[in-house]
Scaffold this active site. Sequence first.
Site, PDB file in Angstrom:
ATOM      1  CG  ASN A   1       9.917   1.670 -17.969  1.00 30.37           C
ATOM      2  OD1 ASN A   1       9.911   1.299 -16.758  1.00 30.37           O
ATOM      3  ND2 ASN A   1      10.457   0.902 -19.059  1.00 30.37           N
TER       4      ASN A   1
ATOM      5  N   GLY B   1       0.801  -1.295   0.062  1.00 30.70           N
ATOM      6  CA  GLY B   1      -0.016   0.060   0.036  1.00 30.70           C
ATOM      7  C   GLY B   1       0.758   1.219   0.039  1.00 30.70           C
TER       8      GLY B   1
ATOM      9  CD  GLU C   1       8.018  -2.037  -6.465  1.00 24.69           C
ATOM     10  OE1 GLU C   1       8.436  -0.798  -5.665  1.00 24.69           O
ATOM     11  OE2 GLU C   1       6.859  -2.220  -6.990  1.00 24.69           O
TER      12      GLU C   1
HETATM   13  C1  LIG Z   1      -0.874  -2.914 -12.817  1.00 22.35           C
HETATM   14  C2  LIG Z   1      -0.391  -2.050 -11.765  1.00 22.35           C
HETATM   15  C3  LIG Z   1       0.041  -2.608 -10.893  1.00 22.35           C
HETATM   16  C4  LIG Z   1       0.470  -1.639  -9.578  1.00 22.35           C
HETATM   17  N1  LIG Z   1       0.462  -2.202  -8.237  1.00 22.35           N
HETATM   18  C5  LIG Z   1       0.952  -1.423  -7.161  1.00 22.35           C
HETATM   19  C6  LIG Z   1       0.978  -1.876  -5.843  1.00 22.35           C
HETATM   20  O1  LIG Z   1       0.738  -3.082  -5.485  1.00 22.35           O
HETATM   21  N2  LIG Z   1       1.116  -1.037  -4.779  1.00 22.35           N
HETATM   22  C7  LIG Z   1       1.336   0.131  -4.883  1.00 22.35           C
HETATM   23  O2  LIG Z   1       1.577   0.809  -4.106  1.00 22.35           O
HETATM   24  N3  LIG Z   1       1.312   0.689  -6.220  1.00 22.35           N
HETATM   25  C8  LIG Z   1       1.172  -0.163  -7.380  1.00 22.35           C
HETATM   26  N4  LIG Z   1       1.035   0.489  -8.669  1.00 22.35           N
HETATM   27  C9  LIG Z   1       1.112   1.918  -8.873  1.00 22.35           C
HETATM   28  C10 LIG Z   1       2.557   2.399  -9.481  1.00 22.35           C
HETATM   29  O3  LIG Z   1       3.343   2.416  -8.520  1.00 22.35           O
HETATM   30  C11 LIG Z   1       2.221   3.693 -10.202  1.00 22.35           C
HETATM   31  O4  LIG Z   1       1.248   3.711 -11.117  1.00 22.35           O
HETATM   32  C12 LIG Z   1       3.293   4.412 -10.470  1.00 22.35           C
HETATM   33  O5  LIG Z   1       4.121   4.801  -9.665  1.00 22.35           O
HETATM   34  C13 LIG Z   1       2.705   5.590 -11.530  1.00 22.35           C
HETATM   35  O6  LIG Z   1       2.349   6.622 -10.651  1.00 22.35           O
HETATM   36  P1  LIG Z   1       0.979   7.184 -11.299  1.00 22.35           P
HETATM   37  O7  LIG Z   1      -0.120   6.235 -11.742  1.00 22.35           O
HETATM   38  O8  LIG Z   1       0.241   8.362 -10.117  1.00 22.35           O
HETATM   39  O9  LIG Z   1       1.286   8.012 -12.372  1.00 22.35           O
HETATM   40  P2  LIG Z   1       1.736   9.523 -12.251  1.00 22.35           P
HETATM   41  O10 LIG Z   1       2.798   9.615 -11.377  1.00 22.35           O
HETATM   42  O11 LIG Z   1       0.573  10.535 -12.309  1.00 22.35           O
HETATM   43  O12 LIG Z   1       2.523   9.692 -13.862  1.00 22.35           O
HETATM   44  C14 LIG Z   1       1.593   9.890 -15.019  1.00 22.35           C
HETATM   45  C15 LIG Z   1       2.836   9.831 -16.260  1.00 22.35           C
HETATM   46  O13 LIG Z   1       3.730  11.183 -15.999  1.00 22.35           O
HETATM   47  C16 LIG Z   1       4.981  10.454 -15.865  1.00 22.35           C
HETATM   48  N5  LIG Z   1       5.826  11.228 -14.783  1.00 22.35           N
HETATM   49  C17 LIG Z   1       5.505  11.517 -13.685  1.00 22.35           C
HETATM   50  N6  LIG Z   1       6.303  12.304 -13.070  1.00 22.35           N
HETATM   51  C18 LIG Z   1       7.311  12.419 -13.891  1.00 22.35           C
HETATM   52  C19 LIG Z   1       8.607  13.111 -13.863  1.00 22.35           C
HETATM   53  N7  LIG Z   1       9.276  13.737 -12.900  1.00 22.35           N
HETATM   54  N8  LIG Z   1       9.262  13.044 -15.014  1.00 22.35           N
HETATM   55  C20 LIG Z   1       8.816  12.307 -16.193  1.00 22.35           C
HETATM   56  N9  LIG Z   1       7.843  11.771 -16.239  1.00 22.35           N
HETATM   57  C21 LIG Z   1       6.964  11.893 -15.151  1.00 22.35           C
HETATM   58  C22 LIG Z   1       4.991   9.003 -15.541  1.00 22.35           C
HETATM   59  O14 LIG Z   1       5.975   8.273 -15.959  1.00 22.35           O
HETATM   60  C23 LIG Z   1       3.512   8.534 -16.221  1.00 22.35           C
HETATM   61  O15 LIG Z   1       3.756   8.185 -17.612  1.00 22.35           O
HETATM   62  C24 LIG Z   1       0.644  -0.363  -9.583  1.00 22.35           C
HETATM   63  C25 LIG Z   1       0.393   0.136 -10.944  1.00 22.35           C
HETATM   64  C26 LIG Z   1      -0.083  -0.740 -11.985  1.00 22.35           C
HETATM   65  C27 LIG Z   1      -0.236  -0.110 -13.396  1.00 22.35           C
END
Ligand SMILES: Cc1cc2nc3c(=O)[nH]c(=O)nc-3n(C[C@H](O)[C@H](O)[C@H](O)COP(=O)(O)OP(=O)(O)OC[C@H]3O[C@@H](n4cnc5c(N)ncnc54)[C@H](O)[C@@H]3O)c2cc1C
Length: 375
Positions: free
Chosen positions: A361, A127, A245
């Site tokens: 990525n 979480g 991770e």
């Molecule tokens: C299938 C799946 C399973 C997951 N499982 C878990 C889990 O078990 N537990 C958990 O805690 N989380 C989990 N996650 C969450 C995951 O860690 C987040 O989705 C991820 O960190 C991206 O955060 P966000 O979705 O808020 O997107 P955002 O942070 O809003 O990003 C949106 C886009 O903007 C880009 N971006 C954001 N900031 C920057 C920057 N500074 N420079 C360049 N580009 C940027 C990102 O690369 C992305 O393309 C999971 C996600 C998925 C899709």
Amino acid sequence: MDLNYSPEEVAFRDEARAWLQANLPDDLREKVSSYAHLSRDDLLRWHRILARKGWVAPAWPREWGGTGWNVVQRYIFEEELGYCGSPPLIPFGLSMCAPVLLRFGTEAQKKQFLPRIFNGDDFWCQGYSEPGSGSDLASLKTKAVRDGDHYVVNGQKIWTTLAHYADWIFCLVRTDSTVERRQEGISFLLIDMKTPGITVRPLILMDGAHEVNEVFFDDVRVPVANRVHEEGKGWTVAKYLLGYERMNTGRIGASKREFTRLKEFAKDIRDTRFRDRLSRLEVELMALEITNLRFLDRMRRTGQPPGADVSMLKIKGTEIQQGLTELMMEALDPAAHDVFAVAVRKRYLSMRKTTIYAGSNEIQRNIIAKMTLGL
Ligand SMILES: Cc1cc2nc3c(=O)[nH]c(=O)nc-3n(C[C@H](O)[C@H](O)[C@H](O)COP(=O)(O)OP(=O)(O)OC[C@H]3O[C@@H](n4cnc5c(N)ncnc54)[C@H](O)[C@@H]3O)c2cc1C
């Protein structure tokens, strides 16, 4: 630099391969190879088979059940697990919560949780992410307020993988909102999913699968004894855990297996552009394997963990995993509607997630730019 396995390492690989081939149940092998849904029972059954053999947590210290293998042996074993087509070992307990407990946990916490993680008695989930706090994790808002021997937790987590299977969740929560640096005032809590006030709601991904969830906390009482490390020091724990991770996202063994299958499936396709892309992917996979071996050679010689450049493995490993599904889709007859064709299409959709989870990525590229290239 020596990128070849020694005769002992080759013997170790052969032994592990033979055992895995002999002990992976046929129905699980079949499910994995047809990309079928794996239930909680499927995942735990394989976990427990490895636990009985003593091979489920090779990296742990021996006193808690580790095998005592060196980094190369551990890598070989992981690759063989992927290559033989076994169900994944879910990392949340084994290779995320456990290393944290081993590093920061109290003796009581280690005794309570580690044997149950090892034996597959408890299913864990992670979480961290919240709406608006994914890449920018330090902005998280789920609150834990002290009330005697308990914290009272309110807030929401999102994208929580397999929370609907989980007995426990490890969470980052805000215990102090008055701090100047957002990274301070965060704590790391272990929460029993059966505690009153927790609601798990499914999020269905575009392949139609129920894999991730929203988790809501509504006045959830968590014993202070379930906090890992000091109050307000959760960010230190979180950073430590993220390194673990990312080390597990290359999945070279599984990609090699998928590549072999793709080559066989597409053997009659003569289109030169397709064959060119297939060759490129093979070269990239080989390059990834060599990069991984380079890391291992360095770790073997220095005893040091890989550091920020492990992000390279995450980026290339996940791009290759997606590339494999893209070529498989192209190789598939568009008119095919048999069970395998449907599974391939679902898998293509499902693998879009790999470049997002475990730190997207783009974020990995930022890490390389900052920590490795010094930009
Ligand atoms: C299938 C799946 C399973 C997951 N499982 C878990 C889990 O078990 N537990 C958990 O805690 N989380 C989990 N996650 C969450 C995951 O860690 C987040 O989705 C991820 O960190 C991206 O955060 P966000 O979705 O808020 O997107 P955002 O942070 O809003 O990003 C949106 C886009 O903007 C880009 N971006 C954001 N900031 C920057 C920057 N500074 N420079 C360049 N580009 C940027 C990102 O690369 C992305 O393309 C999971 C996600 C998925 C899709």
